[in-house]
Scaffold this active site. Structure first.
Site, PDB file in Angstrom:
ATOM      1  N   GLY A  90     -39.005  32.518   4.560  1.00  0.00           N
ATOM      2  CA  GLY A  90     -38.771  31.181   4.298  1.00  0.00           C
ATOM      3  C   GLY A  90     -37.670  31.115   3.173  1.00  0.00           C
ATOM      4  O   GLY A  90     -37.646  29.930   2.541  1.00  0.00           O
ATOM      5  N   SER A 121     -31.891  36.083   5.664  1.00  0.00           N
ATOM      6  CA  SER A 121     -30.835  36.235   6.556  1.00  0.00           C
ATOM      7  C   SER A 121     -29.577  35.548   5.936  1.00  0.00           C
ATOM      8  O   SER A 121     -28.438  36.197   6.009  1.00  0.00           O
ATOM      9  CB  SER A 121     -30.910  35.527   7.970  1.00  0.00           C
ATOM     10  N   ALA A 166     -29.007  35.321   2.723  1.00  0.00           N
ATOM     11  CA  ALA A 166     -28.588  36.020   1.694  1.00  0.00           C
ATOM     12  C   ALA A 166     -27.878  37.575   2.150  1.00  0.00           C
ATOM     13  O   ALA A 166     -26.852  37.979   1.507  1.00  0.00           O
ATOM     14  CB  ALA A 166     -29.637  36.477   0.749  1.00  0.00           C
ATOM     15  N   ASP A 211     -28.651  27.016   3.470  1.00  0.00           N
ATOM     16  CA  ASP A 211     -29.179  28.282   3.053  1.00  0.00           C
ATOM     17  C   ASP A 211     -28.018  29.091   2.691  1.00  0.00           C
ATOM     18  O   ASP A 211     -27.908  29.471   1.602  1.00  0.00           O
ATOM     19  CB  ASP A 211     -29.630  29.222   4.224  1.00  0.00           C
TER      20      ASP A 211
HETATM   21  O1  PMV Z   1     -36.564  29.736   6.680  1.00  0.00           O
HETATM   22  P1  PMV Z   1     -34.916  29.560   6.273  1.00  0.00           P
HETATM   23  O2  PMV Z   1     -34.995  30.128   4.724  1.00  0.00           O
HETATM   24  O3  PMV Z   1     -34.233  30.239   7.214  1.00  0.00           O
HETATM   25  O4  PMV Z   1     -34.543  28.029   6.111  1.00  0.00           O
HETATM   26  C1  PMV Z   1     -34.435  27.190   7.527  1.00  0.00           C
HETATM   27  C2  PMV Z   1     -33.950  25.668   6.990  1.00  0.00           C
HETATM   28  C3  PMV Z   1     -33.908  24.972   8.307  1.00  0.00           C
HETATM   29  O5  PMV Z   1     -33.705  23.622   7.853  1.00  0.00           O
HETATM   30  C4  PMV Z   1     -35.030  25.095   9.002  1.00  0.00           C
HETATM   31  C5  PMV Z   1     -32.763  25.381   9.126  1.00  0.00           C
HETATM   32  C6  PMV Z   1     -31.162  25.181   8.686  1.00  0.00           C
HETATM   33  O6  PMV Z   1     -30.420  25.933   9.122  1.00  0.00           O
HETATM   34  O7  PMV Z   1     -30.896  24.462   7.785  1.00  0.00           O
END
Ligand code: PMV
Length: 310
Positions: free
Chosen positions: A87, A91, A93, A133
């Site tokens: 979370g 990916s 980074a 991200d």
């Molecule tokens: O879990 P991560 O770090 O891949 O964050 C995803 C964030 C989302 O809002 C769920 C997807 C996005 O592309 O914004």
């Protein structure tokens, strides 16, 4: 590229408010943190990631980055301070660091191009994404995604009918403790799960809008340095994300256990596992609680740089 090694690094990130809703064009706020993904590349006889040959079925982010740059066979070596599926944007980074390294091997890179290409890669591989991200890993510091431009605008991105104005966000001094549940959860299926809900339910669409409203309130509270109100907003955001079906028993356990010692707490990123964050002025106590509940704590340092050459 010749036989030379080209190195870069990009930071992990935490989303403070607005994950999932941002995929639908709603606002969101995030910060880069002091955990980094380092990436080195050199030309080779076949393309590989950490010694494993790339195939059509593995390492899709890495393959998509090489394809975007029409790169000759490339050995990619990564080394990360944080696990994938946590979370924290692993990916994004790796995508950002690799795109910058590929551009560096051909001359140089600029933030906007890396952020744009990284969003395209993530959107393609994940099936659906927002630029939060990839923009955070590129720019570092803080990012606010909004529907309108303001004077801190960095760049704009669009995809189908959605548009995001990506801004630099001034983040107040605050302590965030991250709790990794230990369970990795890939982002794509969680984004797809929310989409199925949103496509079929007016209620889910209203929840997405409520998360957007809440993010705007949180950003105002941040600007005032009102951490108590910001914490309450974060906790409310967690409840809405749970209604969307992206929390998990492990995340709920860490959030409720840390709340008595925090201004607020919530899952961060895609959810389903991965990590939560607590906004607190008692980081030692919160770390101890996370550990006692089986999580892995880390007190985040914020205001860190984005992608850079190594
Ligand atoms: O879990 P991560 O770090 O891949 O964050 C995803 C964030 C989302 O809002 C769920 C997807 C996005 O592309 O914004």
């Amino acid at each position: 590229m010749s036989g030379r090694l080209w190195g870069t690094s990009a930071p992990a990130k935490v989303i403070l408010l607005g994950e999932h809703a941002v995929v639908y064009g709603q606002p969101a706020a995030s910060v880069a943190i002091d955990l980094r993904m380092r990436c080195r590349i050199r030309s080779a006889s076949i393309s590989s990631l950490n010694g494993m040959p790339l195939t059509a079925h593995n390492y899709s982010y890495v393959s998509a980055c090489l394809a975007k740059h029409n790169a000759c066979p490339t050995a990619v070596i990564t080394d990360s301070d944080f696990p994938s599926g946590s979370g924290l944007g692993s990916s994004a980074a790796v995508t950002v660091a690799l795109l910058a390294a590929l551009a560096r091997s051909k001359g140089n890179w600029d933030e906007e191009t890396v952020a744009r290409e990284a969003f395209e890669v993530e959107n393609e591989v994940q099936g659906r994404a927002s630029p939060i991200d990839t923009s955070t890993c590129t720019h570092g510091h803080g990012i606010l995604i909004a529907s309108e431009r303001s004077d801190r605008l960095l760049w704009e991105m669009s995809c189908d009918t959605r548009r995001w104005c990506v801004h630099d966000l001034k983040v107040p001094k605050m302590t965030l403790v991250i709790g990794f549940t230990g369970r990795s959860a890939p982002t794509g299926p969680l984004v797809a799960k929310v989409k199925r809900y949103v496509d079929h339910s007016t209620f889910a669409r209203e929840v997405i809008e409520d998360i957007g409203q809440m993010t705007l309130e949180g950003v105002k509270q941040m600007a005032k340095g009102d951490l108590e109100s910001l914490g309450r907003t974060m906790t409310r955001d967690h409840k809405l994300l749970a209604i969307l079906g992206v929390s998990s028993p492990e995340l709920d356990k860490l959030v409720s256990a840390t709340l008595p010692h925090s201004y607020g707490a919530k899952l961060t990123g895609a959810g389903g596992g991965g990590s939560m964050i607590a906004l607190t002025d008692r980081p030692e106590k919160v770390m101890e609680i996370i550990r006692s509940k089986g999580g892995k704590p880390h007190t985040a340092v914020t205001d860190v740089p984005g992608v850079k050459n190594e």
